[in-house]
Design an enzyme around this catalytic site. Structure first.
Site, mmCIF file in Angstrom:
data_model
loop_
_atom_site.group_PDB
_atom_site.id
_atom_site.type_symbol
_atom_site.label_atom_id
_atom_site.label_comp_id
_atom_site.label_asym_id
_atom_site.label_seq_id
_atom_site.Cartn_x
_atom_site.Cartn_y
_atom_site.Cartn_z
ATOM 1 C CG ASP A 239 11.670 2.293 -10.215
ATOM 2 O OD1 ASP A 239 11.463 2.221 -11.441
ATOM 3 O OD2 ASP A 239 11.688 1.295 -9.466
ATOM 4 C CB THR A 241 9.216 0.000 -12.114
ATOM 5 O OG1 THR A 241 10.461 0.077 -12.793
ATOM 6 C CG2 THR A 241 8.639 -1.399 -12.248
ATOM 7 C CG ASP A 245 0.889 -1.811 -12.987
ATOM 8 O OD1 ASP A 245 0.136 -1.888 -13.972
ATOM 9 O OD2 ASP A 245 1.974 -2.415 -12.902
ATOM 10 C CG ASN A 269 -2.972 12.158 -13.576
ATOM 11 O OD1 ASN A 269 -2.743 11.073 -14.102
ATOM 12 N ND2 ASN A 269 -3.455 13.189 -14.245
ATOM 13 N N GLY A 280 10.724 0.584 -6.845
ATOM 14 C CA GLY A 280 9.856 -0.579 -6.784
ATOM 15 C C GLY A 280 8.467 -0.343 -7.330
#
Length: 295
Positions: A239, A241, A245, A269, A280
């Protein structure tokens, strides 16, 4: 332990995983549905805290059950939420579709759009949180006037500020000069600098403009030459997502700890490579020990 303050969005993610994204008017069957905590600001605060920073969150949540859970999540992740405002509207939310390792997102600001310059002033007058920060992180999921006010304030107080310009919107030259670090991804870069190629842009803003290129790494100019920092290779992407951030939160911790920009990028990184191996936006943010194990 560096002190990092994050001002930004706080939201709940509603996540659907499917093998096929629906076309207009089409209904397809999904494989899973989950809810998780999100918002770019909250994601970056959790990532910074897990990396080892003393982290404070500034933002707003609604007067609903989601707002209560969002604040509890900060407490469970050792993020100071004492300055998170409760407002009389719904908390922010994002509806995320995952398909074949990539995501598409519909974001509803809700309470995040209520976070105002007056609320920044309240923190400044009532506490020393911002004044004592080693770095302030901010993104574009709160009102533009609030972001700009915070940047100007940090500039006057000589507090380093990292702007992650997501979602992208135009920036004036003066505002770019006032931020310490600017971290767009490739698509955001194209909006911010539509008339400049990548090499020319990073050369024009040495040690300030850091462009993340996903699996292709990160590029910046160190004042002498262009530096390209490759991404960590990941065989099993679960994932993506929140990967950006996680990078920003971990990078802020490393940079505030005294590492160079180059080494801070390597640290970010490494954190991002670990985050995309779990589901998540926040669940995958790794601890300091986990990050060190893959650097």
């Amino acid at each position: 332990m560096p002190k990092i303050t994050v001002a930004g969005s706080i939201s709940t993610d509603f996540v659907v995983e499917t093998d096929k994204r629906p076309s207009v008017g089409e209904t397809v069957e999904g494989r899973t549905f989950t809810t998780s905590f999100g918002g770019k600001g909250a994601n970056q605060a959790i990532a910074a805290a897990r990396a080892g920073a003393e982290t404070t969150m500034l933002g707003a949540v609604g007067d609903d059950i989601f707002g209560e859970k969002l604040v509890m999540n900060f407490e469970e992740n050792e993020v100071d939420s004492s300055c998170v405002e409760r407002v009389t509207q719904s908390s922010g939310s994002a509806f995320i579709t995952l398909s074949k390792g990539d995501n598409s997102i519909i974001y509803i600001p809700g309470a995040n759009n209520s976070y105002s310059p007056a609320m920044i002033d309240k923190v400044l007058k009532g506490t020393h949180i911002i004044q004592e920060s080693d770095m302030v992180l901010v993104q574009n999921e709160i009102p533009e006037e609030t972001v700009n006010y915070l940047i100007r304030t940090c500039n006057k107080l000589n507090i380093p500020v990292l702007l992650n310009p997501a979602p992208a919107r135009k920036l004036g030259n003066k505002l770019i000069e006032q931020v310490t670090l600017l971290t767009p991804n490739e698509s955001e870069f194209d909006i911010l600098f539509p008339e400049m190629d990548l090499n020319k842009a990073v050369e024009s803003y040495p040690n300030k403009l850091i462009v993340t290129l996903g699996s292709n790494g990160v590029v910046f100019h160190d004042g002498q030459e262009i530096q390209f920092i490759p991404a960590h290779k990941v065989k099993n992407v679960v994932d993506t997502t929140g990967a950006g951030d996680t990078f920003n939160g971990a990078f802020a911790y490393a940079y505030s700890s005294g590492l160079s920009i180059k080494d801070s990028i390597r640290f970010g990184n490494a954190a991002a490579s670990l985050s995309i191996q779990k589901n998540g936006a926040q669940e995958g943010a790794p601890s300091l020990e986990q990050i060190k194990s893959v650097i």
